[in-house]
Design an enzyme around this catalytic site. Structure first.
Site, PDB file in Angstrom:
ATOM      1  N   GLY A   1       8.942   0.275  10.061  1.00 25.90           N
ATOM      2  CA  GLY A   1       9.517  -0.716   9.146  1.00 25.90           C
ATOM      3  C   GLY A   1       8.725  -0.807   7.858  1.00 25.90           C
ATOM      4  CE1 TYR A   2       2.962  -2.591   4.523  1.00 35.07           C
ATOM      5  CE2 TYR A   2       2.466  -0.250   4.592  1.00 35.07           C
ATOM      6  CZ  TYR A   2       2.262  -1.497   4.049  1.00 35.07           C
ATOM      7  OH  TYR A   2       1.359  -1.664   3.028  1.00 35.07           O
ATOM      8  CB  ALA A   3       6.836   3.992   6.704  1.00 37.59           C
TER       9      ALA A   3
END
Length: 254
Positions: free
Chosen positions: A158-160
């Site tokens: 999700g962060y990427a």
């Protein structure tokens, strides 16, 4: 200070400024002459460390709270800050979150929270503050990107995804707004000694492998972001648009 970097008379809105990189950015802008509007999920109305440091630099500090994972709260904050501050010259979209789990176990809740904080809230705030800047035909917008704007990372899908999107959003807004006097750019931190990297720094194997790849041989510090932030907020960067500036000790050069 050179007049190219002088921010006297400017007002900067900095999200996620209660500690770490965001605090260093806010204090650095204040030291360059800007008054600061700060916002984070838990920033007290007065008496915070950021408040004290900004006022010690001789600038004013106005504090707000906003839960960037809550769309209604983002709209509430955006309305309130635009009503109280009609001329925001600099917007630093630094607020962010990271939730770690292998992709096969990365829940919808993890995904939705990270995308809401790191991407959706930042677009809404940029769009709404950007309208004011477009009307005045001037303004500086700075996003906090990441090494994962360029790389995939491990156990942070999700962060990427959110940080990859921030890199593209930076370009998209620059393409539309550069001709109207706005500058939209991003800063991509490398491995910095903050809360977000505590788990990595506490893992001996990962910490050793990370340091082995950084040509400067050290973790970055929040203060490493003062210079790039002031540059992108000032007249010195008037012909810089759609760029993502790496502050990574040389990591991406390896």
């Amino acid at each position: 200070m050179s007049s190219m970097f002088d921010l006297s008379g400017k007002t900067a809105l900095v999200t996620g400024c209660s500690r770490g990189i965001g605090q260093a950015m806010a204090v650095g802008l204040a030291e360059a002459g800007a008054d600061i509007i700060g916002v984070s999920a838990s920033l007290p109305k007065s008496g915070s460390e950021t408040d004290s440091k900004v006022r010690a630099a001789g600038r004013s500090f106005h504090a707000y709270q906003c839960d960037f994972s809550n769309r209604e709260d983002v709209y509430r904050f955006t309305h309130d800050v635009k009503e109280a501050h009609q001329n925001i010259d600099i917007l630093v979209n630094n607020a962010g979150t990271i939730l770690r789990a292998p992709a096969a176990e990365h829940s919808d809740d993890y995904w939705d929270t990270v995308i809401e904080v790191n991407l959706n809230a930042q677009f809404i705030l940029s769009r709404e503050i950007g309208k004011q800047m477009l009307a005045r035909k001037q303004g500086k917008i700075i996003f906090t990107a990441s090494l994962l704007t360029f790389q995939g990372g491990i156990t942070v899908p999700g962060y990427a995804a959110s940080k990859g999107a921030i890199g593209q959003l930076t370009k998209a807004l620059a393409n539309e707004w550069a001709g109207s006097g706005l500058n939209v750019n991003a800063i991509a931190p490398g491995y910095i000694a903050t809360d977000n990297t505590e788990a990595l720094r506490n893992d001996p194997a990962r910490a050793e492998s990370i340091l082995a790849r950084i040509p400067q041989g050290r973790w970055g510090e929040p203060e490493d972001f003062v210079g790039p932030t002031v540059f992108l907020a000032s007249k010195a960067s008037d012909y810089v648009n759609g760029a993502t500036v790496l502050v990574d000790g040389g990591w991406m050069g390896r």
